[in-house]
Structures are given as structure tokens and as C-alpha cells.
Write a protein that holds these residues in place. Structure first.
Motif, mmCIF file in Angstrom:
data_model
loop_
_atom_site.group_PDB
_atom_site.id
_atom_site.type_symbol
_atom_site.label_atom_id
_atom_site.label_comp_id
_atom_site.label_asym_id
_atom_site.label_seq_id
_atom_site.Cartn_x
_atom_site.Cartn_y
_atom_site.Cartn_z
ATOM 1 N N LEU A 32 0.821 -1.218 0.000
ATOM 2 C CA LEU A 32 0.000 0.000 0.000
ATOM 3 C C LEU A 32 0.858 1.273 0.000
ATOM 4 N N ASP A 33 1.940 1.284 0.769
ATOM 5 C CA ASP A 33 2.807 2.480 0.783
ATOM 6 C C ASP A 33 3.406 2.751 -0.603
ATOM 7 N N TRP A 34 3.842 1.681 -1.267
ATOM 8 C CA TRP A 34 4.429 1.862 -2.602
ATOM 9 C C TRP A 34 3.374 2.348 -3.583
ATOM 10 N N TYR A 35 2.164 1.814 -3.432
ATOM 11 C CA TYR A 35 1.064 2.215 -4.306
ATOM 12 C C TYR A 35 0.778 3.711 -4.121
ATOM 13 N N ILE A 36 0.729 4.145 -2.860
ATOM 14 C CA ILE A 36 0.494 5.563 -2.554
ATOM 15 C C ILE A 36 1.607 6.412 -3.189
ATOM 16 N N GLU A 37 2.841 5.951 -3.021
ATOM 17 C CA GLU A 37 3.977 6.731 -3.531
ATOM 18 C C GLU A 37 3.936 6.848 -5.052
ATOM 19 N N SER A 38 3.549 5.766 -5.731
ATOM 20 C CA SER A 38 3.542 5.859 -7.190
ATOM 21 C C SER A 38 2.345 6.669 -7.687
ATOM 22 N N ARG A 39 1.200 6.560 -7.018
ATOM 23 C CA ARG A 39 0.018 7.339 -7.443
ATOM 24 C C ARG A 39 0.201 8.833 -7.166
ATOM 25 N N MET A 40 0.843 9.141 -6.019
ATOM 26 C CA MET A 40 1.004 10.548 -5.623
ATOM 27 C C MET A 40 2.306 11.149 -6.172
ATOM 28 N N TYR A 61 -6.527 6.163 3.127
ATOM 29 C CA TYR A 61 -7.899 5.636 3.085
ATOM 30 C C TYR A 61 -8.368 5.496 1.626
ATOM 31 N N ASN A 62 -8.162 6.560 0.852
ATOM 32 C CA ASN A 62 -8.612 6.535 -0.549
ATOM 33 C C ASN A 62 -7.884 5.471 -1.365
ATOM 34 N N MET A 63 -6.585 5.376 -1.169
ATOM 35 C CA MET A 63 -5.786 4.408 -1.932
ATOM 36 C C MET A 63 -6.121 2.970 -1.515
ATOM 37 N N LEU A 64 -6.407 2.808 -0.217
ATOM 38 C CA LEU A 64 -6.796 1.477 0.268
ATOM 39 C C LEU A 64 -8.064 1.012 -0.450
#
Ligand code: S3P
Length: 175
Positions: A32-40, A61-64
Motif C-alpha cells: 500500500l505504501d508503494w502504491y500511494i507513492e507511485s500514485r502521488m 484511506y482513498n488508496m486502500l
């Protein structure tokens, strides 16, 4: 449809076990942290610095809610993910949640060796760090313990032990 979700405190080995399980089962892995970092297009530390923890939790919350809709995935959450909003109930509803449980002393040892920068832990002396882990873990335990499955990962240190944890998760989930 398979959706395995790993939760637990920082340094419990969620990413390590998630990757190993993904390799063995041939199921795609999302951190999830990596996903947040790549999306943001920003690091977790940058997000904390710019928007504070509150801002980070809203993004998390949104990315989850994106990641936990994917099918046939293994997801590792951030240490705090289950402890905000209704995230823990949502996780239980979305997948087979496994809590990787470790004692504060073990987490402390792992976190001292960690290369990843963790905004909640930075600038702490070793004494402050162990106290912080103990206190925060006590507050978070009621959320973590809502997971359907719990795996003791106190022994999770080397390759053999990671393999054993993967085997135990397969046994728990019957996969
Ligand atoms: C956090 C854990 C981190 C990351 C953020 C906040 C927490 O993830 O989401 O720094 O509140 O425990 P890891 O558990 O992967 O380090």
C-alpha cells in the motif's frame, strides 16, 4: 478469487512475507505504501511533511479503497492502516486478513536495522523508540486483533524463517 491482506506493526515483515508469498503462489503483490507513492509521485515521508499525518491518513484511506478492490492480489498495508476510520472492518470485508504479530523488542530490532525512512520514528533515540513502539502497539493491538488470522512472526529473521511463515500462512488459509 483470492485477496490476502497482511497487517501488523512497522517492522513486522509485511512486505517481506507478502513478496515471498506472492512468488510462491504466483499472485501479484501490492504494498500500500508503494502504491500511494507511485500514485502521488511522492514519498510517504514527503506526504507526512507536506500534509501532516491527518493528510496522509486520508490519502491512505482513498488508496486502500482502490487496492482492496483488485482481485487475485496479496496486499501489505502500512502499520497504521487498520487503526484509522473504519479501515479494519473494511479490510475484513474485502479479504482474508492476516495479522503478523511480533513483540516490541523484536520490532525494535528490525526497525533499528531498517533502511526505509519512517516519518513516525525519525529523530528518536533508541530509548524513545522502544517506549514509543510499546505504547503505540498497545493502542493498536485492539485493531490488529480483529484480523481473522494471526501469525506469530517473532522468529522472522532469516530466509528459512520467512519460508516457514509463508508455509504457515498457506496452512492457515488453506491455499
Ligand atoms: C506507518 C507505517 C508505515 C507507513 C507510514 C505510517 C504507521 O508503513 O504507512 O510511515 O503508522 O505505522 P510500514 O508499516 O510498511 O512501515
Amino acid at each position: 478469487m483470492t485477496r490476502i491482506i497482511l497487517i501488523g506493526y512497522m517492522g513486522a515483515g509485511k512486505t517481506t512475507v507478502g513478496k515471498a508469498l506472492s512468488k510462491e503462489l504466483g499472485i501479484i503483490f501490492y504494498d500500500l505504501d508503494w502504491y500511494i507513492e507511485s500514485r502521488m509521485r511522492k514519498s510517504v515521508s514527503q506526504i507526512f511533511a507536506e500534509r501532516g499525518e491527518e493528510g496522509f491518513r486520508k490519502i491512505e484511506y482513498n488508496m486502500l479503497h482502490e487496492v482492496a478492490e483488485f482481485e487475485n492480489v496479496i496486499i501489505s498495508c502500512g502499520g497504521g492502516t487498520p487503526c484509522f476510520f473504519d479501515n479494519m472492518d473494511y479490510l475484513n470485508q474485502q479479504g482474508q486478513v492476516v495479522y503478523l504479530k511480533a513483540d516490541p523488542e523484536v520490532l525494535y530490532k528490525h526497525l533499528l536495522m531498517a533502511k526505509v525512512e519512517r516519518p513516525l520514528l525519525k529523530n528518536k533515540t533508541p530509548e524513545e523508540l522502544i517506549t514509543f513502539i510499546r505504547e503505540q502497539l498497545e493502542k493498536r493491538e485492539p485493531f490488529y486483533s480483529k484480523a481473522r488470522y494471526t501469525l506469530d512472526v517473532n522468529l522472522l529473521d532469516n530466509y528459512e524463517k520467512i519460508k516457514i511463515s509463508v508455509a504457515k500462512i498457506r496452512e492457515l488459509l488453506n491455499i
